[in-house]
Design an enzyme around this catalytic site. Structure first.
Site, PDB file in Angstrom:
ATOM      1  N   HIS A   1      53.932  13.629  42.651  1.00  0.00           N
ATOM      2  CA  HIS A   1      53.937  14.549  43.822  1.00  0.00           C
ATOM      3  C   HIS A   1      55.324  15.393  43.830  1.00  0.00           C
ATOM      4  O   HIS A   1      56.162  15.119  44.783  1.00  0.00           O
ATOM      5  CB  HIS A   1      54.011  13.381  45.026  1.00  0.00           C
ATOM      6  CG  HIS A   1      53.484  14.102  46.377  1.00  0.00           C
ATOM      7  ND1 HIS A   1      52.668  13.386  47.174  1.00  0.00           N
ATOM      8  CD2 HIS A   1      53.710  15.489  46.901  1.00  0.00           C
ATOM      9  CE1 HIS A   1      52.325  14.164  48.167  1.00  0.00           C
ATOM     10  NE2 HIS A   1      52.763  15.356  48.039  1.00  0.00           N
TER      11      HIS A   1
ATOM     12  N   ARG B   1      45.437  16.635  47.882  1.00  0.00           N
ATOM     13  CA  ARG B   1      45.519  15.224  48.166  1.00  0.00           C
ATOM     14  C   ARG B   1      44.776  14.379  47.613  1.00  0.00           C
ATOM     15  O   ARG B   1      43.550  14.920  47.099  1.00  0.00           O
ATOM     16  CB  ARG B   1      45.068  14.863  49.909  1.00  0.00           C
ATOM     17  CG  ARG B   1      46.526  15.085  50.839  1.00  0.00           C
ATOM     18  CD  ARG B   1      47.451  14.351  50.566  1.00  0.00           C
ATOM     19  NE  ARG B   1      48.580  14.699  51.634  1.00  0.00           N
ATOM     20  CZ  ARG B   1      49.582  15.317  51.274  1.00  0.00           C
ATOM     21  NH1 ARG B   1      49.772  15.831  50.164  1.00  0.00           N
ATOM     22  NH2 ARG B   1      50.726  15.433  52.194  1.00  0.00           N
TER      23      ARG B   1
HETATM   24  N1  LIG Z   1      51.605  18.392  46.362  1.00  0.00           N
HETATM   25  C1  LIG Z   1      52.508  18.585  47.026  1.00  0.00           C
HETATM   26  O1  LIG Z   1      53.737  18.615  46.860  1.00  0.00           O
HETATM   27  C2  LIG Z   1      52.166  19.067  48.330  1.00  0.00           C
HETATM   28  C3  LIG Z   1      52.961  20.033  49.153  1.00  0.00           C
HETATM   29  C4  LIG Z   1      52.609  20.558  50.386  1.00  0.00           C
HETATM   30  C5  LIG Z   1      51.282  20.189  50.594  1.00  0.00           C
HETATM   31  N2  LIG Z   1      50.305  19.664  50.195  1.00  0.00           N
HETATM   32  C6  LIG Z   1      48.883  19.757  50.239  1.00  0.00           C
HETATM   33  O2  LIG Z   1      48.231  20.918  50.556  1.00  0.00           O
HETATM   34  C7  LIG Z   1      47.498  20.741  51.535  1.00  0.00           C
HETATM   35  C8  LIG Z   1      47.043  22.186  51.801  1.00  0.00           C
HETATM   36  O3  LIG Z   1      48.068  22.457  52.790  1.00  0.00           O
HETATM   37  P1  LIG Z   1      47.992  24.092  53.515  1.00  0.00           P
HETATM   38  O4  LIG Z   1      49.535  24.496  54.127  1.00  0.00           O
HETATM   39  O5  LIG Z   1      47.424  25.301  52.601  1.00  0.00           O
HETATM   40  O6  LIG Z   1      47.158  23.715  54.507  1.00  0.00           O
HETATM   41  P2  LIG Z   1      46.354  24.468  55.596  1.00  0.00           P
HETATM   42  O7  LIG Z   1      47.111  25.879  55.925  1.00  0.00           O
HETATM   43  O8  LIG Z   1      45.856  23.669  56.699  1.00  0.00           O
HETATM   44  O9  LIG Z   1      44.820  25.054  54.586  1.00  0.00           O
HETATM   45  C9  LIG Z   1      44.026  24.183  54.400  1.00  0.00           C
HETATM   46  C10 LIG Z   1      42.803  24.876  53.959  1.00  0.00           C
HETATM   47  O10 LIG Z   1      41.640  23.627  53.543  1.00  0.00           O
HETATM   48  C11 LIG Z   1      40.380  24.143  54.267  1.00  0.00           C
HETATM   49  N3  LIG Z   1      39.758  23.030  54.727  1.00  0.00           N
HETATM   50  C12 LIG Z   1      40.053  22.112  55.488  1.00  0.00           C
HETATM   51  N4  LIG Z   1      39.188  21.418  55.741  1.00  0.00           N
HETATM   52  C13 LIG Z   1      38.022  21.851  55.063  1.00  0.00           C
HETATM   53  C14 LIG Z   1      36.615  21.488  54.855  1.00  0.00           C
HETATM   54  N5  LIG Z   1      36.093  20.300  55.395  1.00  0.00           N
HETATM   55  N6  LIG Z   1      35.925  21.947  54.069  1.00  0.00           N
HETATM   56  C15 LIG Z   1      36.373  23.187  53.765  1.00  0.00           C
HETATM   57  N7  LIG Z   1      37.600  23.636  53.744  1.00  0.00           N
HETATM   58  C16 LIG Z   1      38.411  22.984  54.402  1.00  0.00           C
HETATM   59  C17 LIG Z   1      40.915  24.966  55.455  1.00  0.00           C
HETATM   60  O11 LIG Z   1      39.819  26.053  55.922  1.00  0.00           O
HETATM   61  P3  LIG Z   1      40.123  27.041  57.136  1.00  0.00           P
HETATM   62  O12 LIG Z   1      41.003  28.088  56.551  1.00  0.00           O
HETATM   63  O13 LIG Z   1      38.812  27.233  57.519  1.00  0.00           O
HETATM   64  O14 LIG Z   1      40.807  26.338  58.169  1.00  0.00           O
HETATM   65  C18 LIG Z   1      42.019  25.761  55.076  1.00  0.00           C
HETATM   66  O15 LIG Z   1      41.780  27.088  54.177  1.00  0.00           O
HETATM   67  C19 LIG Z   1      48.125  19.901  52.648  1.00  0.00           C
HETATM   68  O16 LIG Z   1      47.303  19.440  53.528  1.00  0.00           O
HETATM   69  C20 LIG Z   1      48.802  18.889  51.862  1.00  0.00           C
HETATM   70  O17 LIG Z   1      48.160  17.860  51.842  1.00  0.00           O
HETATM   71  C21 LIG Z   1      50.680  18.988  48.861  1.00  0.00           C
END
Ligand SMILES: NC(=O)c1ccc[n+]([C@@H]2O[C@H](COP(=O)([O-])OP(=O)(O)OC[C@H]3O[C@@H](n4cnc5c(N)ncnc54)[C@H](OP(=O)(O)O)[C@@H]3O)[C@@H](O)[C@H]2O)c1
Length: 308
Positions: free
Chosen positions: A271, A223
């Site tokens: 994106h 993000r």
């Molecule tokens: N560009 C694109 O096309 C696209 C597509 C899809 C998603 N995204 C982005 O990718 C992000 C990640 O997706 P995901 O499915 O992997 O999400 P997820 O499974 O919820 O994983 C988020 C990760 O970030 C960590 N995290 C959250 N808050 C944190 C903090 N304050 N300090 C340290 N680590 C933190 C979490 O830690 P924990 O393991 O401890 O919970 C987890 O490891 C989405 O939220 C979205 O914004 C982008």
């Protein structure tokens, strides 16, 4: 018969109409999926931002909101939402992200730009092997962990950072502020795959960017607001960072005239890192509806307090 409201931008509906109907039928559920319905009669809301629904209060009998997006920062804080909120965890999305991240990591690791932009003389520059290259991933969730493992399978030395301590085979996983400092200090290539929350906004500020090794490359498909734009530009302009590949931005579309456009050390992708895939995502939605009807816990529930 259940009523499922598809509340997303109109242009998405033709892509989801058939896969969603198929997946719901295959899950053994009898439902009508509609783009308009009386809120009082809706059982489940399939949701993406910028669609028709902002106020969830009139959905009195709905059992859950099922997000088509992995990132839920636009809906998680909505005060009218009192229903369980599930985010999208889609195998198609994860595959797409792994391809984007490995592609852009390999571009920088191999120094491909040098050749793409045209050599002027015979000057070989042999890159190190992946086993000598340190890549760090901020966020070891569904997407970050999949990317970390794919990069480790290519022999990169991969470290990662998450909110809670984690164990991942072949990955040096850390958490906490000290873990972040150590992770940044060794990241020749840094991939940010964090959700946008109150805690992660501007996480990569001037101080933290200054911890990266000289010439480090930053790849951000997570993000945009996780990075302080001005601090990133300063680090690139002063030569402390080598390059930034950015897929996500504070404001999207990235406004014309933004200093990122045309910057020689910034690659912009609009994106496109990973898109939710209708076929696989529809099966995830259908499985959650099946669970709701069977009284089983929903998959991939958002922790509203944590914001993701
Ligand atoms: N560009 C694109 O096309 C696209 C597509 C899809 C998603 N995204 C982005 O990718 C992000 C990640 O997706 P995901 O499915 O992997 O999400 P997820 O499974 O919820 O994983 C988020 C990760 O970030 C960590 N995290 C959250 N808050 C944190 C903090 N304050 N300090 C340290 N680590 C933190 C979490 O830690 P924990 O393991 O401890 O919970 C987890 O490891 C989405 O939220 C979205 O914004 C982008």
């Amino acid at each position: 018969m259940l009523t499922v409201l598809f509340a997303a931008k109109d242009e998405r509906w033709p892509h989801y109409r058939d896969p969603l109907a198929r997946a719901i039928a295959e899950a053994g559920i009898v439902a009508q999926v509609m783009t308009k319905a009386d809120p009082a009669l809706v059982d489940y809301i399939v949701f993406a931002p910028n669609g028709p629904v902002y106020d969830f209060a009139p959905f009195k009998r709905a059992k859950a909101v099922l997000s088509l997006w992995a990132g839920v920062e636009k809906i998680a804080p909505n005060p009218t939402l009192r229903l369980p909120l599930a985010r999208m965890v889609d195998p198609g999305l994860a595959e797409g992200m792994v391809e984007y991240v490995t592609g852009h990591v390999l571009r920088h690791h191999l120094g491909i730009d040098r050749y793409v932009h045209g050599l002027r003389d015979w000057s070989p520059a042999v890159p190190p092997l992946a086993r000598e290259r340190r890549v760090a991933i901020l966020g070891l969730g569904e997407l970050g962990a999949a990317c970390a493992q794919a990069l480790a399978a290519l022999n990169f030395r991969v470290s990662g950072w998450s909110r809670r301590p984690k164990t991942l085979p072949g990955i040096l996983a850390r958490s906490g502020e000290e873990g972040l400092v150590r992770t940044l200090a060794e990241a020749e290539i840094l991939v940010a795959l964090l959700p946008l929350t109150a805690e992660t906004e501007n996480l990569l500020d001037a101080r933290r960017l200054s911890l990266l090794p000289q010439g480090a490359v930053l790849i951000n498909p997570g993000r945009g607001a996780v990075i302080d734009d001005a601090a990133l530009l300063a680090a690139l302009d002063e030569g402390r960072l080598g390059h930034a590949t950015l897929d996500v931005f504070r404001e999207e579309p990235l406004p014309q005239g933004h200093p990122f456009w045309g910057h020689p050390k910034i690659t912009i992708t609009p994106h496109v890192a990973a898109e939710t895939r209708p076929e696989t995502a529809s099966r995830v939605i259908a499985e959650n509806i099946r669970r709701g009807e069977a009284g089983e816990p929903f998959l991939y529930l958002v922790d509203r307090a944590a914001g993701y």
